[in-house]
Design an enzyme around this catalytic site. Structure first.
Site, PDB file in Angstrom:
ATOM      1  N   TRP A   1       0.836  -1.209   0.000  1.00 40.48           N
ATOM      2  CA  TRP A   1       0.000   0.000   0.000  1.00 40.48           C
ATOM      3  C   TRP A   1       0.864   1.250   0.000  1.00 40.48           C
ATOM      4  O   TRP A   1       0.532   2.236  -0.665  1.00 40.48           O
ATOM      5  CB  TRP A   1      -0.982  -0.016   1.172  1.00 40.48           C
ATOM      6  CG  TRP A   1      -1.955  -1.149   1.065  1.00 40.48           C
ATOM      7  CD1 TRP A   1      -2.057  -2.225   1.907  1.00 40.48           C
ATOM      8  CD2 TRP A   1      -2.953  -1.359   0.049  1.00 40.48           C
ATOM      9  NE1 TRP A   1      -3.057  -3.070   1.473  1.00 40.48           N
ATOM     10  CE2 TRP A   1      -3.621  -2.569   0.353  1.00 40.48           C
ATOM     11  CE3 TRP A   1      -3.345  -0.632  -1.086  1.00 40.48           C
ATOM     12  CZ2 TRP A   1      -4.659  -3.080  -0.441  1.00 40.48           C
ATOM     13  CZ3 TRP A   1      -4.383  -1.138  -1.873  1.00 40.48           C
ATOM     14  CH2 TRP A   1      -5.019  -2.337  -1.554  1.00 40.48           C
TER      15      TRP A   1
ATOM     16  N   ASP B   1      -1.577   6.530   6.453  1.00 40.66           N
ATOM     17  CA  ASP B   1      -2.603   5.602   5.969  1.00 40.66           C
ATOM     18  C   ASP B   1      -2.824   4.599   7.101  1.00 40.66           C
ATOM     19  O   ASP B   1      -1.987   3.739   7.363  1.00 40.66           O
ATOM     20  CB  ASP B   1      -2.108   4.894   4.699  1.00 40.66           C
ATOM     21  CG  ASP B   1      -3.086   3.819   4.213  1.00 40.66           C
ATOM     22  OD1 ASP B   1      -4.123   3.604   4.865  1.00 40.66           O
ATOM     23  OD2 ASP B   1      -2.797   3.193   3.169  1.00 40.66           O
TER      24      ASP B   1
ATOM     25  N   LYS C   1     -12.103  -1.910   6.917  1.00 43.53           N
ATOM     26  CA  LYS C   1     -11.319  -2.881   7.687  1.00 43.53           C
ATOM     27  C   LYS C   1     -11.666  -2.836   9.163  1.00 43.53           C
ATOM     28  O   LYS C   1     -12.019  -3.843   9.737  1.00 43.53           O
ATOM     29  CB  LYS C   1      -9.831  -2.663   7.445  1.00 43.53           C
ATOM     30  CG  LYS C   1      -9.437  -3.334   6.143  1.00 43.53           C
ATOM     31  CD  LYS C   1      -8.325  -2.717   5.397  1.00 43.53           C
ATOM     32  CE  LYS C   1      -8.248  -3.351   4.013  1.00 43.53           C
ATOM     33  NZ  LYS C   1      -7.516  -2.526   3.080  1.00 43.53           N
TER      34      LYS C   1
HETATM   35  C1  LIG Z   1      -6.996  -1.964   2.074  1.00 41.37           C
HETATM   36  C2  LIG Z   1      -5.982  -0.923   2.190  1.00 41.37           C
HETATM   37  C3  LIG Z   1      -5.925   0.134   1.274  1.00 41.37           C
HETATM   38  C4  LIG Z   1      -6.861   0.252   0.084  1.00 41.37           C
HETATM   39  O1  LIG Z   1      -8.109   0.626   0.508  1.00 41.37           O
HETATM   40  P1  LIG Z   1      -9.292   0.942  -0.540  1.00 41.37           P
HETATM   41  O2  LIG Z   1     -10.312   1.565   0.357  1.00 41.37           O
HETATM   42  O3  LIG Z   1      -9.709  -0.365  -1.128  1.00 41.37           O
HETATM   43  O4  LIG Z   1      -8.784   1.868  -1.562  1.00 41.37           O
HETATM   44  C5  LIG Z   1      -4.963   1.099   1.462  1.00 41.37           C
HETATM   45  N1  LIG Z   1      -4.105   1.037   2.483  1.00 41.37           N
HETATM   46  C6  LIG Z   1      -4.137   0.029   3.393  1.00 41.37           C
HETATM   47  C7  LIG Z   1      -3.159   0.018   4.513  1.00 41.37           C
HETATM   48  C8  LIG Z   1      -5.069  -0.984   3.262  1.00 41.37           C
HETATM   49  O5  LIG Z   1      -5.095  -1.977   4.155  1.00 41.37           O
END
Ligand SMILES: *Cc1c(COP(=O)(O)O)cnc(C)c1O
Length: 362
Positions: free
Chosen positions: A103, A173, A197
């Site tokens: 990511w 993030d 998540k």
């Molecule tokens: C799942 C995830 C993403 C992507 O998320 P989307 O909402 O599908 O764009 C980005 N960063 C991390 C750390 C993730 O676990």
């Protein structure tokens, strides 16, 4: 009603049963409204209340000061890979990125379209099995910001403490560990997370932005890509994910009722320890991917002595009601995602299953 199984999926992921039941009960008609949450206007009084309550409860959970604003956006964490540099990189047009997984790399890819990216540290040569040590991180004191990924969903590593960046805004993030443990938001310029998540359903991107950074959004930016637009319109410039914000609100209430972030964090550590102990005591049969000092409490990744055994375990686990354990292809093996809503009993049952599998197949 059909029985629920243990859902170890990395995301969209398990939600609290109490929340699902409440949403189900109120789905046909929201009390006092005569319509369902799926049908009401985002400009209605009822949605105003739901939105305000969600924001208030999240402010409490994050212990947020008035220096910060909460936003509910769309486009996933992936759109933040673009929005962060588009809004925050100019006028310096350079930023630091700490690369700890897939990511982070995707975030770098978009940032490079906007300006110069300094890779301040990366552990890619070790297949991202650890978080870089402070002395390995080479920051540019003149960078527009520093970006990092607090929890690496795919590799199963997590920062134990955020990097120190002095006066340079820290951007995080936090998609896969948001609200899983206490953080000091005052150390951050901006935090973003795809909700699916650890804090809600898919379709909402949660952003905490320090108010002074909103001024960085340039007037030439496309309206929908500008933090300023969303901040000035309180996330209601266009139609938000009404249902998503409603569910996030229920989850925030559920967390507050159950002791808030501190209680959640304690439980998350207990759950993760149970599973790591099982791996550590397996005499190398189950081999964790992450270095011990970089282990994630949310996503636990490990291998078996052979791919055949991994396939066998996953197939037997699925039959036994443990779903979503297959690891991401970049690590292989298994991954158990045990977010806030995942019950401790489910981890205990998985440990018993793993011990049993080892006895039969070692
Ligand atoms: C799942 C995830 C993403 C992507 O998320 P989307 O909402 O599908 O764009 C980005 N960063 C991390 C750390 C993730 O676990």
């Amino acid at each position: 009603m059909e029985k629920r199984i243990y859902n170890f999926s990395a995301g969209p992921a398990i939600l609290p049963e109490d929340v699902l039941k409440e949403a189900q009960e109120d789905l046909f008609v929201l009390p006092g409204v005569g319509m369902s949450i799926l049908e009401i206007s985002h400009r209605s009084k009822k949605f105003d209340e739901i939105h305000a309550a969600a924001k208030n409860d999240l402010k409490t959970l994050f212990n947020l000061s008035d220096d910060y604003q909460l936003l509910f956006l769309q486009g996933g964490a992936s759109l933040q890979f673009s929005m962060v540099p588009l809004n925050l990189m100019p006028p310096k047009n350079k930023a630091d990125y700490i690369v700890t997984g897939t990511w982070s790399k995707k975030a770098v890819k978009e940032a490079k379209r906007v300006g110069a990216v300094n890779i301040a540290a990366t552990t890619e040569s070790e297949n991202f099995k650890r978080i870089p040590k402070p002395e390995e991180i080479k920051l540019d004191p003149d960078a527009a910001y520093v970006h990092f990924t607090s929890n690496n969903t795919i590799f199963g590593t997590e920062w134990q403490n955020e990097p120190e960046t002095g006066n340079v805004p820290l951007i995080c993030d936090a998609s896969s560990d948001i609200l899983s443990r206490k953080i000091n938001v005052n150390k951050y310029g901006l935090i973003y997370a795809g909700a699916q998540k650890n804090m809600g359903p898919s379709g909402v991107t949660f952003v905490i932005i320090r108010k002074d950074l909103i001024a960085r959004s340039g007037d030439s930016l496309h309206t929908m890509l500008s933090y300023k637009t969303h901040a000035e319109n309180d996330s209601l410039y266009n139609t938000p994910s009404v249902f998503g914000i409603y569910i996030i609100g229920l989850i925030a209430k559920w967390m507050l009722k159950n002791g808030g972030v501190d209680a959640m964090s304690k439980l998350n550590t207990e759950k993760a320890q149970l599973l790591y102990k099982c791996l550590d005591e397996s005499a190398g049969y189950y081999k964790g991917h992450a270095d011990k000092d970089s282990r994630s409490n949310m996503n636990i990744t490990w291998r078996l002595p052979s791919e055949d055994l991994e396939k066998k375990l996953i197939s037997e686990a699925t039959k036994a009601g443990f779903d979503g354990l297959k690891g991401h292809r970049s690590v292989g093996g298994l991954r158990a995602s045990i977010y806030n809503a995942f019950p401790k009993k489910g981890v205990e049952d998985l440990v018993e299953f793993l011990n049993d599998f080892k006895t039969k197949n070692a």
